[in-house]
Write an enzyme that holds these catalytic residues in place. Structure first.
Site: not given
Length: 329
Positions: A11, A57, A89-90
């Site tokens: 992101t 990710s 960030t996943d």
């Protein structure tokens, strides 16, 4: 003093839209990212930007994360005082923990990302990147292992969790709280936890061939989804209820599996520890341990899976596996 920035996408780097395709896609290079950070030039810290892989990710592999650790390790050996990794960030909590298990340097390795992409009002990527670079350059951060820095908070990779799907304050360490904060540009480390010795270098081929399943226990669970798991996997992580409980009907099946492969018992709650000897009913933590399940302590299911896979890939079994797990739980 120099800092290496390794960019992976996510992101934080999604700055454009493909014609005919909904949603933002990865567009921004490391140079684009740093150009959008107010105050970065005034830090006076030489920055070596390296675009490694533009990959969401959710698609990262263990091998790719370990390759990034190798790049970071080489950079530190060549004189860099710290390294920052930007990614989606996943899976950040898992990749940062994986890196922490093998990071052998005193120099900080700092993971960061963003929850709001650059096309939205108030994107958090620039602030997170600036804070991460400040932490990577700070002498106070040395010796803390791998860190996660977002929302001006400094978290240990060992404890941090993503706790909300969209909030910019999503990253938290429920069991400990953050190690520190970035306040008016100053890195304040408030807690210095004991640093565990890193695991030995990982054989990538053995790691690729090692499979560990994750099984979340649910209400009225009959365990049907566990059928055949011992034939396809080398280990299993169970995300049990509360302090480490499962339905009574499921306990014999888990015990049978524990006789065929390592089965790690964790809690699905997101914080707190699996207990050892408080409850004694069938399906309780005491009963499951008696059946051969390994106590995961404070390890959450996701970090438990990362750790168990690395330990099994290193060839650890039986007592050696129990001892190694105890170092990190």
């Amino acid at each position: 003093m120099s800092i290496v920035l390794i960019t992976l996408g996510g992101t934080i780097a999604m700055g454009g839209v493909d014609r005919g395709r909904p949603g933002v896609v990865t567009r921004l290079s490391g140079a684009d990212l740093t150009a959008a950070v107010p105050g970065l030039a005034e830090l006076g810290v030489p920055l070596d930007v390296r675009d490694v892989q533009a990959v969401p990710s959710a698609s990262l592999t263990y091998r790719q994360v370990l390759d990034v650790v190798d790049v970071a390790s080489t950079a530190v050996a060549a004189g860099a005082s710290g390294v920052v990794v930007s990614q989606g960030t996943d899976t950040l909590e898992e990749s940062a923990f994986l890196a922490d298990l093998v990071w052998s340097h005193a120099a900080p390795l700092v993971f960061t990302g963003a929850m709001r992409n650059p096309t939205l009002a108030g994107p958090d990527g620039p602030a997170n990147l600036l804070a991460a670079i400040r932490v990577a350059a700070a002498s106070e951060a040395r010796g803390l292992g791998v860190l996660v820095v977002l929302d001006d908070e400094v978290h240990a990779a060992r404890w941090v969790r993503k706790t909300h799907s969209t909030s910019t304050a999503t990253f938290a360490s429920p069991n400990t709280g953050p190690l520190g904060q970035v306040i008016e540009g100053e890195v304040r480390v408030l807690v210095r936890p004991q640093r565990r010795d890193p695991l030995p270098p990982v054989d990538r081929g053995r790691l690729d061939a090692t499979r560990v399943a994750l099984y979340p226990v649910t209400l009225d669970d009959d365990g049907l989804l566990l059928t055949g798991v011992a034939d396809t996997h080398h280990g299993l992580v169970v995300a049990g209820f509360g302090v480490g409980h499962v339905p009574a009907a499921l306990a014999p099946r888990l015990g049978e599996l524990a006789g065929r492969m390592p089965v790690l018992l964790t809690s699905r709650t997101g914080a707190g520890s699996v207990l050892r000897q408080t409850y004694g009913a069938v399906g309780s933590e005491t009963d499951l341990q008696r059946r051969g399940l390994l106590n995961g302590g404070l390890l959450d299911p996701y970090k438990g899976r990362v750790l168990l896979r690395l330990l099994l890939a290193a060839g650890l079994h039986a007592d050696a596996l129990v001892v190694a797990l105890a170092r990190f739980r």
